[in-house]
Design an enzyme around this catalytic site. Structure first.
Site, PDB file in Angstrom:
ATOM      1  N   ASP A  37      39.567  13.562  27.804  1.00 17.00           N
ATOM      2  CA  ASP A  37      40.883  12.998  27.477  1.00 17.00           C
ATOM      3  C   ASP A  37      41.819  14.092  27.007  1.00 17.00           C
ATOM      4  O   ASP A  37      42.905  14.259  27.501  1.00 17.00           O
ATOM      5  CB  ASP A  37      40.749  11.964  26.356  1.00 17.00           C
ATOM      6  CG  ASP A  37      40.198  10.672  26.886  1.00 17.00           C
ATOM      7  OD1 ASP A  37      40.989   9.823  27.266  1.00 17.00           O
ATOM      8  OD2 ASP A  37      38.964  10.553  26.932  1.00 17.00           O
ATOM      9  N   LYS A  85      29.183  10.631  22.978  1.00 13.57           N
ATOM     10  CA  LYS A  85      28.668   9.271  23.209  1.00 13.57           C
ATOM     11  C   LYS A  85      27.177   9.294  23.601  1.00 13.57           C
ATOM     12  O   LYS A  85      26.488   8.293  23.541  1.00 13.57           O
ATOM     13  CB  LYS A  85      29.483   8.644  24.362  1.00 13.57           C
ATOM     14  CG  LYS A  85      30.040   7.276  24.033  1.00 13.57           C
ATOM     15  CD  LYS A  85      30.541   6.427  25.195  1.00 13.57           C
ATOM     16  CE  LYS A  85      31.291   7.010  26.327  1.00 13.57           C
ATOM     17  NZ  LYS A  85      31.543   6.088  27.437  1.00 13.57           N
ATOM     18  N   LYS A 116      39.159  11.167  32.196  1.00 15.53           N
ATOM     19  CA  LYS A 116      39.532  10.318  31.066  1.00 15.53           C
ATOM     20  C   LYS A 116      38.327   9.474  30.595  1.00 15.53           C
ATOM     21  O   LYS A 116      37.489   9.101  31.419  1.00 15.53           O
ATOM     22  CB  LYS A 116      40.647   9.407  31.571  1.00 15.53           C
ATOM     23  CG  LYS A 116      41.164   8.361  30.658  1.00 15.53           C
ATOM     24  CD  LYS A 116      42.229   7.567  31.409  1.00 15.53           C
ATOM     25  CE  LYS A 116      42.689   6.355  30.674  1.00 15.53           C
ATOM     26  NZ  LYS A 116      41.722   5.313  30.414  1.00 15.53           N
ATOM     27  N   LYS A 143      32.754   8.733  34.585  1.00 18.73           N
ATOM     28  CA  LYS A 143      32.154  10.071  34.771  1.00 18.73           C
ATOM     29  C   LYS A 143      30.632   9.998  34.797  1.00 18.73           C
ATOM     30  O   LYS A 143      29.988  10.569  35.669  1.00 18.73           O
ATOM     31  CB  LYS A 143      32.554  11.020  33.627  1.00 18.73           C
ATOM     32  CG  LYS A 143      34.011  11.314  33.528  1.00 18.73           C
ATOM     33  CD  LYS A 143      34.313  12.175  32.324  1.00 18.73           C
ATOM     34  CE  LYS A 143      34.057  11.507  30.998  1.00 18.73           C
ATOM     35  NZ  LYS A 143      34.949  10.372  30.715  1.00 18.73           N
TER      36      LYS A 143
END
Ligand code: ADP
Ligand code: MG
Length: 323
Positions: free
Chosen positions: A126, A39, A8, A13
């Site tokens: 996700d 990101k 998630k 991570k």
């Protein structure tokens, strides 16, 4: 060996990936970490800055692969870990799978893809659409980062389903779960009882890990200055050592959404056994603390690091679910 780390958003991570990459490098392996999250901050704590992404570089060269040099896209990070950021498709358009495909294609053109003992893909998870499941096509093992709450385990279950699906056409195994930012593991345990898979490690919420992100340093680099942090590195070394044994792992049989909801509802609404366990845990934590146990990272005593804030977080998760 190729690893794909999923979980998630915001679960840890990249933090976990960077520290595992160094742990593997410390064990003598040549490691490449590929950030596959739009990101593009996967390797930030390894390099200390946001490196240019593959997609940005390819765009600036008009997609002429022959004009891209390894040093344009592969950056040396702490502990000799090589770092690549795939970058993302334009927001709301394009496909993450395409980006990962282009990244692998370019690394092959640069003769870099087969040069490493370990390639670690750090992927968002996700919603595992076909595109973001793409790194699983290259991976030998999937690793899922989760906390002890509903949302992260829900995401974990969907990722498990993707692993099962991909394993039909490619020898992919789920190495296991890594519990992160949680003092408790009772819900994780309940999940793995219903959907068997190894739990490689459980890390509590540790302020120094949060600070490492702000400083742009991994825990290994911070521990050079402050040896009291080396117990945190041991968590990651333990995970690395398990991976290096090439564990059997599992092809998971994910739960249906209905089964998962029932399991979790039962956990929160009928807490007879759970609450007893928690009480016993808390009592034994106190007595262990009073007995002056150290905080070395075994599964048993990660709970020692429970503090008021963590407890509040855990409580919030329960509240969130019940609302
Ligand atoms: P993701 O890659 O899953 O989006 P990050 O690795 O960027 O998540 O972590 C999100 C935030 O949580 C970062 O600020 C990171 O420092 C923090 N974090 C991760 N793991 C821990 C931990 N065990 N204890 C405290 N903070 C953590
Ligand atoms: Mg990340």
């Amino acid at each position: 060996m190729k690893l794909a780390v999923y979980g998630k958003g915001g679960i840890g991570k990249s933090t976990t990936s960077c520290n595992i990459s160094i742990a593997l490098a410390k064990r003598g392996k040549k490691v490449l970490q590929i950030g596959c999250d739009p990101k593009h901050d996967s390797t930030f704590t390894l390099t200390g800055f946001l490196i240019p992404t593959i997609i940005d570089t390819l765009q600036s060269k008009d997609y002429h692969y022959e004009d891209v040099w390894p040093e344009d896209v592969i950056y040396k990070g702490y502990g000799n870990v090589d770092c690549v950021e795939a970058g993302g498709p334009p927001a709301g358009a394009g496909c993450g799978g395409y980006v990962v495909g282009e990244t692998v294609k370019l690394l092959k053109e640069l003769n870099a893809f087969y040069e490493y003992d370990i390639i670690l893909f750090d992927v968002l998870g996700d919603v595992v659409c076909g595109g973001f499941a793409a790194p699983l096509n290259y991976a030998d093992y999937c690793i899922i980062v989760t906390d002890n709450g509903f949302d992260a385990l829900f995401a974990a279950n969907r990722i498990a389903a993707s692993v099962r699906e991909k394993s039909r056409v490619h020898p992919l195994r789920l190495a296991g779960l890594i519990g992160n930012r949680t003092a408790k593991r009772d819900l994780i345990d309940k999940y793995v009882e219903a959907c068997p898979m190894p739990v490689l490690e459980v890390l509590p919420l540790i302020e120094d890990i949060r600070v490492s992100r702000v400083k742009g340093k991994t825990l290994f680099e911070m521990a050079e200055q402050d040896v009291s942090l080396s117990y945190i590195c041991d968590f990651y070394l333990n995970i690395a050592d398990q991976l290096l044994t090439e564990p059997e792992g599992v092809v998971p049989r994910e739960l249906s959404d209905r089964e998962l909801f029932t399991l979790l509802t039962d956990f929160y609404l009928n807490p007879t056994n759970n609450s007893n366990n928690s009480k016993e845990e808390n009592i034994s934590q106190k007595s262990k603390l009073n007995a002056g146990w150290d905080s070395s990272p075994t599964l048993k005593n990660t709970n020692l690091l429970l503090n008021e804030k963590q407890h509040k977080n855990d409580t919030n998760q329960v509240d969130f679910f019940l609302v």
